[in-house]
Design an enzyme around this catalytic site. Structure first.
Site, PDB file in Angstrom:
ATOM      1  N   PRO A  49       0.814  -1.223   0.000  1.00 11.57           N
ATOM      2  CA  PRO A  49       0.000   0.000   0.000  1.00 11.57           C
ATOM      3  C   PRO A  49       0.845   1.270   0.000  1.00 11.57           C
ATOM      4  CG  PRO A  49       0.085  -0.929   2.204  1.00 11.57           C
ATOM      5  CD  PRO A  49       0.823  -1.897   1.324  1.00 11.57           C
ATOM      6  N   ASP A  88      -1.572   2.849   3.118  1.00 19.09           N
ATOM      7  CA  ASP A  88      -0.794   3.096   4.333  1.00 19.09           C
ATOM      8  C   ASP A  88      -1.348   4.363   4.970  1.00 19.09           C
ATOM      9  OD1 ASP A  88       1.106   1.278   5.135  1.00 19.09           O
ATOM     10  OD2 ASP A  88       2.575   1.933   3.661  1.00 19.09           O
ATOM     11  N   TRP A 560       6.040   0.051   9.933  1.00 18.88           N
ATOM     12  CA  TRP A 560       6.509  -1.072   9.114  1.00 18.88           C
ATOM     13  C   TRP A 560       6.060  -2.415   9.684  1.00 18.88           C
ATOM     14  CZ3 TRP A 560       7.890  -0.538   4.351  1.00 18.88           C
ATOM     15  CH2 TRP A 560       8.358   0.706   3.918  1.00 18.88           C
ATOM     16  N   GLN A 596      12.941  -1.586  -1.292  1.00 14.76           N
ATOM     17  CA  GLN A 596      12.016  -2.352  -0.452  1.00 14.76           C
ATOM     18  C   GLN A 596      12.599  -3.702  -0.042  1.00 14.76           C
ATOM     19  OE1 GLN A 596       9.495  -1.175   0.927  1.00 14.76           O
ATOM     20  NE2 GLN A 596       8.441   0.318  -0.349  1.00 14.76           N
ATOM     21  N   TRP A 600       9.766  -3.209   2.934  1.00 19.18           N
ATOM     22  CA  TRP A 600       8.536  -4.012   2.931  1.00 19.18           C
ATOM     23  C   TRP A 600       8.813  -5.499   2.733  1.00 19.18           C
ATOM     24  CZ3 TRP A 600       4.865  -5.589  -1.326  1.00 19.18           C
ATOM     25  CH2 TRP A 600       3.662  -6.067  -0.783  1.00 19.18           C
ATOM     26  N   LYS A 633      17.652  13.248  -9.001  1.00 17.47           N
ATOM     27  CA  LYS A 633      16.400  12.812  -8.400  1.00 17.47           C
ATOM     28  C   LYS A 633      15.253  13.688  -8.899  1.00 17.47           C
ATOM     29  CE  LYS A 633      14.291  11.787  -3.907  1.00 17.47           C
ATOM     30  NZ  LYS A 633      14.464  11.812  -2.430  1.00 17.47           N
ATOM     31  N   LYS A 636       9.740  18.087  -7.705  1.00 12.70           N
ATOM     32  CA  LYS A 636       8.709  19.038  -8.125  1.00 12.70           C
ATOM     33  C   LYS A 636       9.240  20.462  -8.106  1.00 12.70           C
ATOM     34  CE  LYS A 636       4.547  16.483  -6.787  1.00 12.70           C
ATOM     35  NZ  LYS A 636       3.327  16.502  -5.938  1.00 12.70           N
TER      36      LYS A 636
END
Length: 1004
Positions: A49, A88, A560, A596, A600, A633, A636
């Site tokens: 999620p 999440d 987590w 991850q 995760w 990276k 915005k």
């Protein structure tokens, strides 16, 4: 909904896709795909999620595309693939947003506001961008049950997390201890190592590192005769702010040390291998092993900060842990190296992992310098002028102190990677904190064993990053000193002498143990129960040991832990859905980006190994990171990447999907995102395929079945054979989650379909003879089967073409073809030789500056592999492609004048370049034919529209060629006439072989 443009104009894939999306929604195609496979073997997919605290970006679109592609593929293989979205909801991401909104900062201001109000604000902000997520997820054609999402903040989810923690507790794998952890002073909570590493929160910064002089005490054993009033040990540190808390100096047990004397009489102790840091000349006084230094004393940098007395209480009343008498001495430490610095390490007990462990082992004084805000506390063990100073601001002050005291050897700029909070960006520091841990060390063998059953893509992660992460993993800090999260279900007895702690694993258990549950949650049903703080904090439990009252510990669960509980918590297991969980564990497939592996994937592996004894997944796909085009990276604020919505509107979601699925990012490598790459993908895949379909629809409006066509034409046999071959390759690649090779195989086939098969079949189809019907049937069959292979990649375009060519409801309700008949390796091999011969012949033409439109008299060839001789149909193709009148297969070659010759490992080829007058005239006619076709195209004339052609030229040969041009089947010219002045519908002026020519056409 906008109208689709007519086929004759350039396709607007954005409009096509929006119309298809509307069709899917109106006709519930996704739901039908689930319904028709509900009794089929399940294929289990776990969806990690995301947070809805920001808008979707390429980093979130990428996994969503893969999470749609693989389930579509498996559904076409008649599997039932349940796809449920999840959110999440807890943790620092939401808390930081709410603090900014409420214009507050820090735990005290949150508590002043009221934890209930703060958490309610968090709840209302959790799904602030859910609607935008829904639009983007739908637009990229991801099929998922979005509305029936699971949320980690739901009581049902939180109760399952409690159940998991209770079972881990019962296995005696949870304990409370004080350990050195990365700590954020802005968020006032510890941060996991893997949490920081996952989000690339280490930033390269340049700071002043310093070489410090620690003055040796005289009169000590072993080196008594070596020291003088100016004898110092040199130590190097990149964190000057920790020096007021220095408790010892550490030396490596296997390192050789020296004492040197420099100009001015000062003597320095350092590692022999690090003498390069000394400026200027020096005299070597002595060399000795590390053990000669063990136990020796030195003067503290800040005298009086750590009391030189017995264990007891400091002046401010704070309990001192450890023996002050053991402070400010040398101790051996295995962690000391000679890679940099001086080979002598400054130890600040509370602010380094190795520092703290050595201080515990040696029973050194262990006192906090900093408060929860990262500022020096107002206590006696801190210098007065540092009290209240933020730790990063103290570096310059400490440096100045040392310079004033004559204890600075030198400073040096040092660039290193420093951890920052992944949410607020504050510099972190290591701090010895009380926290709750899962004992990873006890279960490492089982974690490593269970990893052996997992297939990793890329494969190297299995025994590389993931295995090494397990081997090096510390115990897992599962507690956070925050508010908006699942509360830790641990209740402690308020009687400090009792020390009883219980873990509660369900709401019912808490009701049974509690003395006031019904008072706290008076009139609230179980379904509406809010387990969040502050309500749960008020629930008391009776101590079974002493009969006293127990209160919940103040910490909440690391989010987590919630993520790692997803396989069972989304189902509210074990309180319901027990059979469904058994069917859905472990998963067949999970996918996320490569960090991850430390987050995760790792936490799921830990939780499920402890609870269920096995890995939670069978196949793990890991992607790389999508970066801006320049490799930086995506940001915005920097505006260094194109808006995903604009890219989709410009090129279509299919182009973006195919671009991502065939990029190195899918196999774990980073991708510098390029809008031009999306555009190029759209051109090579979507546009070419659309144009092939458009050509087919110019000549037939029929619907076609899935039956394989029958044709004796060698081109038809070849394309079906290639289709069968490509189908096998794509199936093989997709079965192992290799979307890159599968996609590139499809791209290459689309190019062959257009540039070889269709180009060579155009005349056959245009002539509308007996061969046209077979060609159209073959082309339609190829497109239908190709669309099935493309359906997981480009679901919109595949649907658009498939529904147009068949009478079926949706391509996404069809099954993957098991095997395409017509696989003929000999046909493919021979066609391969033809294409190689053509390429070689064309290269000879180019070297001789001979245009392809100029017919030649003859070509001779010989294939060296005697098992593959070319039939007449293949030879005709070769002759047509090279534009020669005669073709011969000859083994013996004799060099002939006017001929061009080339030999390769597979064949020999010789081309007659001599031109007769007749060949020259035909060449002129071919060139003029091209001019006429260009004129027709520019005039917007459709295929089949007849025209009268008019010309004017002073070149007699050119005029003669024009009179021979009348080829209605190619140019659709009714008559050709010479005219000096005539009004035409369309005209053009050009040059053919150096001669000027005017051409004009009048529509009939």
């Amino acid at each position: 909904m906008p109208e689709e443009k007519p086929q004759s104009s350039a396709p607007d894939f954005n409009i096509i896709e929006q119309n298809i999306l509307k069709y899917w929604n109106d006709n519930h195609i996704f739901e039908k795909s689930l319904e028709q496979t509900k009794d089929k073997p399940p294929y289990i997919f776990y969806d990690g999620p995301p947070f809805a605290t920001g808008l979707p970006h390429y980093g979130s679109i990428l996994p969503s595309v893969i999470k749609d592609t693989i389930p579509r593929y498996k559904t076409m293989h008649d599997n039932y693939v349940r796809r449920r979205w999840g959110w999440d909801c807890h943790g620092l991401p939401i808390e930081n947003i709410v603090e900014q909104q409420l214009k507050i900062s820090g735990k005290k201001q949150i508590e002043d506001l009221g934890v209930d109000k703060f958490n309610q604000a968090c709840r209302s902000n959790v799904l602030r961008f859910a609607e935008e997520w829904g639009k983007t997820i739908s637009r990229v054609a991801r099929w998922v049950d979005f509305d029936n999402s699971y949320k980690t903040m739901d009581t049902s989810y939180m109760e399952s997390v409690w159940w998991g923690l209770k079972h881990i507790w019962d296995k005696e794998l949870i304990y409370e201890d004080r350990k050195v952890l990365l700590y954020c002073s802005r968020c006032e909570t510890p941060i996991s190592n893997f949490e920081v590493a996952m989000d690339n929160s280490y930033r390269d910064i340049t700071e002043e590192s310093i070489y410090v002089k620690f003055k040796m005490l005289k009169g000590q054993r072993i080196i008594n005769d070596l020291t003088n009033d100016k004898s110092y040990a040199l130590a190097w540190t990149t964190t000057p702010w920790t020096l007021p808390g220095n408790t010892s100096l550490n030396v490596g047990p296997d390192i050789s040390y020296v004492m040197i004397e420099v100009d001015g009489g000062e003597r320095y102790i350092l590692a022999k291998e690090r003498l390069s840091i000394i400026d200027g000349s020096y005299e070597l006084i002595a060399e000795f092993p590390a053990r000669a230094l063990e136990g020796l004393e030195y003067e503290p940098l800040y005298p009086g900060v750590i009391p030189n007395g017995r264990k007891g209480t400091s002046a401010d009343g704070k309990t001192i842990i450890g023996d002050e008498k053991r402070a400010h001495r040398f101790y051996l430490g295995d962690f000391v190296t000679i890679d940099d610095g001086t080979g002598i390490v400054h130890n600040a007990a509370m602010y380094g992992e190795e520092d703290y462990q050595l201080a515990k082992d040696k029973n050194l004084p262990r006192l906090d310098m900093l408060d929860h805000k990262g500022k020096y506390m107002d206590v006696s063990n801190n210098p007065e002028h540092l009290r209240g100073v933020f730790f990063k601001d103290a570096d310059k002050i400490v440096i100045k102190d040392l310079q004033t005291a004559g204890l600075m050897y030198k400073t040096q700029s040092y660039t290193h990677s420093y951890p920052h909070c992944y949410r607020c960006g504050t510099p972190l520091f290591y701090n010895a904190l009380p926290a709750w841990f899962i004992n990873i060390q006890k279960i490492k063998p089982e974690l490593l064993k269970n990893n052996e059953s997992v297939n990793w893509y890329p494969e190297h992660l299995k025994n590389g990053r993931f295995k090494q992460g397990i081997e090096n993993a510390p115990d897992w800090n599962i507690s956070r000193n925050r508010f908006w999260a699942t509360p830790l279900p641990f209740w402690k007895c308020e009687n400090k002498e009792c020390k009883n702690v219980v873990c509660v694993g369900s709401i019912k258990e808490l009701q049974d143990k509690s003395t006031n549950f019904n008072d706290v949650y008076q009139g609230v049903s179980i379904e509406q129960l809010d387990l969040h703080r502050p309500y749960i904090d008020n629930v008391k439990v009776k101590c079974e040991k002493c009969g006293g009252q127990m209160s919940r510990v103040p910490e909440v669960v690391d989010c987590w832990v919630e993520s790692g509980s997803m396989p069972f918590a989304e189902l509210h297991y074990p309180f319901e859905n027990q059979e469904l969980f058994k069917q859905r564990f472990p998963s067949d497939f999970v996918v996320e980006y490569i960090p991850q592996t430390r987050a995760w994937f790792y936490v799921m592996h830990v939780v499920c190994t402890i609870l269920f004894g096995q890995a939670p997944f069978k196949n793990v796909v890991t992607t790389g990171t999508i970066l801006a085009e320049d490799g930086s990276k995506m940001s915005k604020s920097k505006n260094n990447y194109p808006d995903p919505n604009l890219v989709i509107a410009k090129y279509g979601a299919d182009a973006l999907r195919f671009y991502l699925l065939t990029s190195p990012v899918v196999i774990g490598e980073d991708l510098n995102f390029s809008e031009k790459g999306v555009q190029e993908t759209g051109r090579k895949v979507n546009m070419i395929l659309y144009n092939v379909w458009s050509f087919l629809r110019l000549y037939t409006k029929d619907k076609f079945s899935a039956a394989s066509p029958t044709s004796e034409n060698i081109l038809d046999k070849w394309i079906v054979s290639r289709l069968a071959q490509v189908h096998k390759q794509v199936t093989t690649y997709m079965d192992v989650y290799d979307t890159v090779r599968a996609g590139k195989t499809i791209t290459a086939f689309i190019d062959e379909l257009s540039t070889w098969y269709l180009r060579r079949s155009r005349d056959r189809i245009k002539n509308a003879d007996d061969g046209a019907k077979a060609a159209l049937a073959t082309l339609a069959f190829t497109l239908i089967e190709l669309c099935k292979m493309l359906a997981p990649y480009t679901p919109y375009l595949a649907e658009f073409i498939y529904r147009d060519l068949t009478d079926q409801e949706s391509i996404h309700l069809t099954s993957w073809t098991r095997e395409i008949p017509g696989d003929d390796e000999a046909v493919r091999q021979k066609m391969g030789f033809v294409k190689e011969l053509v390429e070689t012949g064309l290269s000879l033409r180019k070297e001789a500056n001979m245009k392809v439109r100029q017919p030649l008299a003859e070509v001779e060839y010989h294939i060296k592999n005697k098992d593959y001789s070319l039939d007449s149909e293949f030879e005709k193709l070769l002759a047509d492609e090279l534009n020669v009148k005669l073709i011969s297969n000859r083994q013996g070659f004799v060099a002939k004048g006017g001929w061009a010759y080339k030999e390769t490992p597979n064949f020999k080829l010789e081309l007659n370049l001599e031109l007769s007058d007749e060949l020259k005239a035909e060449g002129l006619a071919r060139e003029l034919e091209r001019q006429v076709q260009d004129l027709r195209k520019k005039s917007g004339l459709k295929v089949g529209e007849l025209v009268d052609l008019y010309y004017n030229t002073q070149d007699a040969n050119l005029e003669q060629a024009l009179l021979k041009l009348l080829d209605r089947k190619k140019t659709f010219v009714s008559q050709i006439s010479k005219s000096l002045e005539i009004e035409v519908d369309f005209e053009a002026q050009g040059e053919v072989n150096g001669s000027a020519v005017w051409l004009g056409v009048i529509k009939i």
